[in-house]
Write an enzyme that holds these catalytic residues in place. Structure first.
Site, PDB file in Angstrom:
ATOM      1  N   ASP A 299       0.857  -1.183   0.000  1.00  0.00           N
ATOM      2  CA  ASP A 299       0.000   0.000   0.000  1.00  0.00           C
ATOM      3  C   ASP A 299       0.893   1.233   0.000  1.00  0.00           C
ATOM      4  O   ASP A 299       1.921   1.270   0.696  1.00  0.00           O
ATOM      5  CB  ASP A 299      -0.882  -0.028   1.256  1.00  0.00           C
ATOM      6  CG  ASP A 299      -1.970   1.013   1.216  1.00  0.00           C
ATOM      7  OD1 ASP A 299      -3.071   0.681   0.772  1.00  0.00           O
ATOM      8  OD2 ASP A 299      -1.710   2.153   1.628  1.00  0.00           O
ATOM      9  N   ASN A 307      -3.374  12.999  -2.452  1.00  0.00           N
ATOM     10  CA  ASN A 307      -4.546  13.510  -3.162  1.00  0.00           C
ATOM     11  C   ASN A 307      -5.007  14.841  -2.582  1.00  0.00           C
ATOM     12  O   ASN A 307      -5.346  15.780  -3.320  1.00  0.00           O
ATOM     13  CB  ASN A 307      -5.690  12.497  -3.084  1.00  0.00           C
ATOM     14  CG  ASN A 307      -5.569  11.410  -4.148  1.00  0.00           C
ATOM     15  OD1 ASN A 307      -4.923  11.599  -5.174  1.00  0.00           O
ATOM     16  ND2 ASN A 307      -6.189  10.271  -3.891  1.00  0.00           N
ATOM     17  N   ASP A 316      -2.918  10.035  -9.326  1.00  0.00           N
ATOM     18  CA  ASP A 316      -2.917   9.042 -10.403  1.00  0.00           C
ATOM     19  C   ASP A 316      -1.513   8.832 -10.953  1.00  0.00           C
ATOM     20  O   ASP A 316      -1.116   7.700 -11.272  1.00  0.00           O
ATOM     21  CB  ASP A 316      -3.846   9.487 -11.531  1.00  0.00           C
ATOM     22  CG  ASP A 316      -5.318   9.328 -11.171  1.00  0.00           C
ATOM     23  OD1 ASP A 316      -5.614   8.707 -10.130  1.00  0.00           O
ATOM     24  OD2 ASP A 316      -6.170   9.834 -11.928  1.00  0.00           O
ATOM     25  N   GLU A 342      -4.921   2.492  -4.076  1.00  0.00           N
ATOM     26  CA  GLU A 342      -3.460   2.626  -4.031  1.00  0.00           C
ATOM     27  C   GLU A 342      -2.824   1.355  -3.493  1.00  0.00           C
ATOM     28  O   GLU A 342      -1.675   1.362  -3.049  1.00  0.00           O
ATOM     29  CB  GLU A 342      -3.058   3.823  -3.149  1.00  0.00           C
ATOM     30  CG  GLU A 342      -3.275   3.656  -1.660  1.00  0.00           C
ATOM     31  CD  GLU A 342      -4.696   3.976  -1.208  1.00  0.00           C
ATOM     32  OE1 GLU A 342      -4.882   4.085   0.012  1.00  0.00           O
ATOM     33  OE2 GLU A 342      -5.590   4.128  -2.045  1.00  0.00           O
TER      34      GLU A 342
END
Length: 420
Positions: A299, A307, A316, A342
């Site tokens: 992760d 973000n 992204d 993610e």
């Protein structure tokens, strides 16, 4: 040794009963000669004339519109020179029906060394010529066909290949005659495929499938190929005829559709659904062959902050870059899956020790990556090897627990699940 009357009787019996037509003319070449002095029953059957209608007449009465003038000129020249001649052309029966004839003429020399007669042995070759004409027409038609056509004998030796085959494969016809179609095999279809093909064909049934073949230059191509057994009138297998059409574009479209269904659009990794299928297959192989199976779940650390601070475009980009770093570290056959937003899962067909080593390489590769806008990015990873009798869900649960402990331990680290 036969002499005199006995020899004469034998010669007469031989000519009268001969299967081939026999014609004897005199040696006169002037005044429209030579003239027929003898013809056997086979000659009469071939031409439709009675013997009485032929004697004393010139063999020219058999000629007609399609008789080749060049052949007749060659014949006459040989007669004038008193030498052996052989040729073929079209003659005409009494009812006007044309037929193809092959004949040889030998001069007969008398005691003075002069040609006294000519003896001609003739065969009606109409059936053979028509068969050859039909064969040539078929070959011409097959060569003009857009799709490749291949014909083999019953031992799978190539006896014919058309122009489209040459264009597709790069092999000239003379290079493949006598070879088997195995020279086209790419090696990507195993023995079971060809065993099924031969079982079908040897049972005198057609076989159709997609073949992965290889050209003379080594490049691969795909064809939908139909192979049909050819049987003679007695039902025995004599040949195989194969027709095929190239489907490279279709295969590429199919692959694109498969990729759309199985590949994550952002990262190019397997989707969660495709990953589930891959895990199921690996688990079945583990159960059937007792092969090791491990998983790595990882992760991106603090991704929500990426973000929130830099926007979803940056998020992204980071996901895509991390996915690329992961994929470049993997061994062939160990697929990477985008498991969540993610989160990634790597399936490792090896022990937990091998998987731990790979996980550490992944962690290190990502740790040394710096995004120009986000800065350093790190991973937390959990590793688990499947235990005897354990389900996929239980394996994933232990790997997920190890990932959770890695995050609780400060992130940017790898932890192996308990029980490994």
């Amino acid at each position: 040794m036969l002499e005199g009357a006995e020899a004469s009787r034998l010669i007469k019996a031989v000519t009268e009963q001969a299967y081939n037509a026999v014609l004897i003319t005199d040696g006169a070449l002037s005044s429209g000669g030579p003239s027929i002095v003898y013809c056997n029953p086979a000659f009469c059957r071939m031409t439709g004339y009675e013997r009485s209608e032929l004697l004393g007449r010139s063999p020219r009465l058999l000629q007609g519109p399609d008789t080749d003038p060049a052949v007749i000129d060659s014949l006459r020249q040989a007669l004038r020179q008193g030498r052996f001649w052989e040729g073929s052309t079209v003659n005409y029966r009494q009812d006007g029906e044309p037929y193809f004839v092959n004949w040889s003429i030998s001069p007969i020399v008398d005691d003075c060394g002069q040609v006294s007669h000519f003896v001609s042995i003739q065969q009606d070759i109409t059936s053979r010529v028509r068969a050859e004409t039909e064969r040539d027409m078929l070959i011409q038609a097959l060569n003009q066909a857009h799709d490749p056509v291949l014909v083999t004998d019953r031992d799978a030796r190539i006896v014919f290949a058309n122009a489209a085959f040459e264009e597709l494969t790069g092999y000239r016809t003379e290079e493949v005659i006598g070879q088997t179609p195995a020279l086209l095999s790419s090696g990507e279809q195993g023995p079971d495929f060809y065993r099924t093909m031969w079982q079908t064909l040897n049972s005198k049934r057609p076989f159709q499938a997609r073949f992965i073949n290889r050209r003379k230059d080594g490049s691969r191509y795909y064809v939908e190929q139909s192979i049909a057994p050819v049987l003679n009138k007695g039902g025995s297998l004599t040949h195989f005829i194969s027709t095929s059409w190239q489907v490279d574009e279709l295969v590429e479209r199919e692959k694109a559709l498969v990729d759309m269904a199985t590949r994550d659009k952002l990262t190019g990794l397997l989707t969660r659904r495709a990953g589930d299928d891959a895990l199921l297959r690996a688990h079945q192989e583990h159960l059937g062959k007792d092969t090791p199976l491990s998983v790595i779940i990882c992760d991106i650390d603090h991704f929500k902050q990426v973000n929130d601070r830099h926007g979803h475009l940056s998020g992204d980009r980071v996901i895509r870059e991390v996915a690329g770093l992961i994929e470049r570290q993997l061994r062939a056959g160990d697929p990477a899956i985008r498991w969540g937003g993610e989160e990634f899962l790597i399936m490792v067909q090896a022990s937990s020790g091998v998987a731990l080593g790979l996980a550490e390489r992944l962690r290190s590769a990502v740790e040394h990556f710096h995004d120009p806008k986000v800065g350093q990015v790190t991973l937390s990873l959990g590793v688990a090897e499947i235990l005897p009798g354990e389900s996929i869900e239980q394996l994933l649960g232990r790997a997920d627990g190890a990932l959770y402990r890695a995050k609780r331990s400060g992130r940017n680290c790898t932890i192996s699940a308990a029980g490994n």
